[in-house]
Design a protein around this motif. Structure first.
Motif, PDB file in Angstrom:
ATOM      1  N   VAL A   1       3.062 -11.623  -5.821  1.00  0.00           N
ATOM      2  CA  VAL A   1       4.045 -10.575  -6.109  1.00  0.00           C
ATOM      3  C   VAL A   1       3.638  -9.297  -5.386  1.00  0.00           C
ATOM      4  O   VAL A   1       2.544  -8.754  -5.621  1.00  0.00           O
ATOM      5  CB  VAL A   1       4.161 -10.332  -7.629  1.00  0.00           C
ATOM      6  N   ILE A   2       4.500  -8.853  -4.485  1.00  0.00           N
ATOM      7  CA  ILE A   2       4.241  -7.615  -3.738  1.00  0.00           C
ATOM      8  C   ILE A   2       4.721  -6.448  -4.599  1.00  0.00           C
ATOM      9  O   ILE A   2       5.916  -6.195  -4.721  1.00  0.00           O
ATOM     10  CB  ILE A   2       4.963  -7.623  -2.378  1.00  0.00           C
ATOM     11  N   ASP A   3       3.761  -5.773  -5.222  1.00  0.00           N
ATOM     12  CA  ASP A   3       4.049  -4.646  -6.098  1.00  0.00           C
ATOM     13  C   ASP A   3       3.105  -3.524  -5.690  1.00  0.00           C
ATOM     14  O   ASP A   3       1.910  -3.757  -5.472  1.00  0.00           O
ATOM     15  CB  ASP A   3       3.811  -5.043  -7.568  1.00  0.00           C
ATOM     16  N   VAL A   4       3.626  -2.311  -5.558  1.00  0.00           N
ATOM     17  CA  VAL A   4       2.834  -1.189  -5.048  1.00  0.00           C
ATOM     18  C   VAL A   4       1.516  -1.057  -5.819  1.00  0.00           C
ATOM     19  O   VAL A   4       1.506  -1.030  -7.049  1.00  0.00           O
ATOM     20  CB  VAL A   4       3.660   0.108  -5.133  1.00  0.00           C
ATOM     21  N   LEU A   5       0.415  -0.976  -5.076  1.00  0.00           N
ATOM     22  CA  LEU A   5      -0.903  -0.827  -5.704  1.00  0.00           C
ATOM     23  C   LEU A   5      -1.025   0.550  -6.348  1.00  0.00           C
ATOM     24  O   LEU A   5      -0.778   1.566  -5.685  1.00  0.00           O
ATOM     25  CB  LEU A   5      -2.002  -0.985  -4.644  1.00  0.00           C
ATOM     26  N   PRO A   6      -1.402   0.608  -7.628  1.00  0.00           N
ATOM     27  CA  PRO A   6      -1.497   1.907  -8.312  1.00  0.00           C
ATOM     28  C   PRO A   6      -2.397   2.897  -7.574  1.00  0.00           C
ATOM     29  O   PRO A   6      -2.117   4.103  -7.569  1.00  0.00           O
ATOM     30  CB  PRO A   6      -2.084   1.545  -9.679  1.00  0.00           C
TER      31      PRO A   6
ATOM     32  N   ARG B   1       7.388   4.108  -3.555  1.00  0.00           N
ATOM     33  CA  ARG B   1       8.651   3.953  -2.820  1.00  0.00           C
ATOM     34  C   ARG B   1       9.390   2.683  -3.214  1.00  0.00           C
ATOM     35  O   ARG B   1      10.513   2.470  -2.780  1.00  0.00           O
ATOM     36  CB  ARG B   1       8.356   3.889  -1.312  1.00  0.00           C
ATOM     37  N   TYR B   2       8.727   1.798  -3.969  1.00  0.00           N
ATOM     38  CA  TYR B   2       9.298   0.483  -4.271  1.00  0.00           C
ATOM     39  C   TYR B   2       9.177   0.169  -5.756  1.00  0.00           C
ATOM     40  O   TYR B   2       8.228  -0.483  -6.191  1.00  0.00           O
ATOM     41  CB  TYR B   2       8.576  -0.614  -3.456  1.00  0.00           C
ATOM     42  N   PRO B   3      10.143   0.625  -6.556  1.00  0.00           N
ATOM     43  CA  PRO B   3      10.051   0.354  -7.987  1.00  0.00           C
ATOM     44  C   PRO B   3      10.193  -1.119  -8.342  1.00  0.00           C
ATOM     45  O   PRO B   3       9.693  -1.569  -9.372  1.00  0.00           O
ATOM     46  CB  PRO B   3      11.202   1.177  -8.582  1.00  0.00           C
ATOM     47  N   GLU B   4      10.849  -1.900  -7.470  1.00  0.00           N
ATOM     48  CA  GLU B   4      11.087  -3.311  -7.769  1.00  0.00           C
ATOM     49  C   GLU B   4      10.098  -4.198  -7.034  1.00  0.00           C
ATOM     50  O   GLU B   4      10.086  -4.210  -5.796  1.00  0.00           O
ATOM     51  CB  GLU B   4      12.517  -3.707  -7.356  1.00  0.00           C
TER      52      GLU B   4
ATOM     53  N   THR C   1       0.814  -1.224   0.000  1.00  0.00           N
ATOM     54  CA  THR C   1       0.000   0.000   0.000  1.00  0.00           C
ATOM     55  C   THR C   1       0.842   1.265   0.000  1.00  0.00           C
ATOM     56  O   THR C   1       0.328   2.357   0.275  1.00  0.00           O
ATOM     57  CB  THR C   1      -0.944   0.017   1.217  1.00  0.00           C
ATOM     58  N   ASN C   2       2.140   1.132  -0.320  1.00  0.00           N
ATOM     59  CA  ASN C   2       3.002   2.317  -0.447  1.00  0.00           C
ATOM     60  C   ASN C   2       2.965   3.184   0.817  1.00  0.00           C
ATOM     61  O   ASN C   2       2.941   4.408   0.759  1.00  0.00           O
ATOM     62  CB  ASN C   2       2.545   3.136  -1.670  1.00  0.00           C
TER      63      ASN C   2
END
Length: 312
Positions: A276-281, A291-294, A239-240
């Motif tokens: 995959v933990i990727d920041v929610l748009p 904060r997390y490009p990867e 959730t950034n």
């Protein structure tokens, strides 16, 4: 006057959904912690689980150590006193614990990273009570995640297929009596949790403290019928930082209270290992850039963190 961490009745999710979701979301944005009441878990179920956990920790050391899995990173079975160390801490925590994981078939694609459970034969009812509480807290955690999903504009069932085979852990903990006054160790050093959310049921004594956004340590001893639920690092990352993973600790009590043991049973709710933990748009804004490009898988992140706390 210190602000209090809110306690909310989760029955309102069914009767007053919009207001409940707004209040719960606000509590987590500010504190990363909330108390959940009205959860419907019978006190007898909680007490029964605590009884078998206490019976296990009362066994002789050599018996308990037979349930340690060498090289397993503490994923299942017993981890002895003096092993886990909070990230960045000089001194180990004053605790021993047991891990119960999800029961999955041997042909599951996750079996390699989710090993079978161990069950101590010396304690009658350990499996029944332990896994029963696991399943109950898993269901309650799913309900909390549904409310949090709605609060950040996701479908209510967003997390359902991402946690249905989650590598979640029930961790009965025993903090033995403290017999010396001037030790540098604490029962649990200041730390953040690794997972999505943590549900803490029925801690037997005071000691939990939560660091506020102003840096003040706020005690949070819940009422008997309240379960403490906090945000972990995986959800913070997803959730950034809309939902912060708040630093907390378990302090040593003063005087005679330190001579008594403390027991607690957190449930660490994890996603499926390949999630995959990727920041929610929806959580990226001009004021809150990503904060997390990867991206990283849940399993990759878990292994990284276990090394930091000396379990791997």
């Amino acid at each position: 006057m210190t602000a209090r961490i809110p306690t909310l009745d989760i029955r309102r999710f069914d009767t007053d959904r919009e207001a409940f979701v707004a209040e719960l979301g606000a509590a987590y944005r500010q504190w990363g912690f909330a108390g959940i009441s009205g959860h419907g878990i019978p006190q007898a179920q909680i007490d029964g689980a605590y009884e078998v956990f206490k019976a296990f920790f009362a066994l002789p050391e050599e018996t308990k150590k037979r349930y340690h899995v060498a090289g397993g990173g503490g994923a299942r079975g017993y981890t002895a006193f003096g092993v886990e160390t909070a990230k960045g801490a000089k001194h180990f925590d004053l605790k021993e614990f047991w891990h119960i994981g999800r029961e999955i078939p041997d042909d599951s694609k996750y079996r390699e990273v989710m090993p079978p459970n161990l069950w101590p034969t010396e304690v009658p009812g350990f499996r029944e009570h332990g896994y029963g509480l696991y399943q109950t807290l898993d269901a309650l955690g799913s309900k909390v995640l549904s409310a949090l999903a709605l609060h950040i504009g996701l479908p209510e069932n967003y997390f359902a297929d991402k946690t249905d085979v989650g590598n979640s852990i029930l961790r009965p903990i025993h903090y033995p009596p403290i017999t010396a006054d001037d030790i540098p160790n604490v029962r649990a050093g200041a730390h953040e949790d690794i997972n999505l959310i943590t549900l803490l049921v029925g801690a037997s004594a005071a000691g939990l403290e939560v660091r506020s956004q102003q840096g003040e340590w706020v005690p949070f001893t819940s009422e008997a019928d309240t379960i403490v639920v906090n945000i972990g690092d995986m959800l913070q990352r997803l959730t950034n930082h809309v939902y912060p993973s708040t630093t907390h600790r378990v302090t040593n009590p003063p005087g005679e209270a330190a001579r008594k043991p403390r027991y607690s049973v957190p449930f660490f709710l994890h996603p499926n290992p390949d999630f995959v933990i990727d920041v929610l748009p929806s959580t990226v804004t001009a004021d809150n850039p990503s904060r997390y490009p990867e991206p990283i898988t849940a399993q990759g992140y878990l292994e990284e963190r276990l090394r930091e706390i000396k379990l791997k």
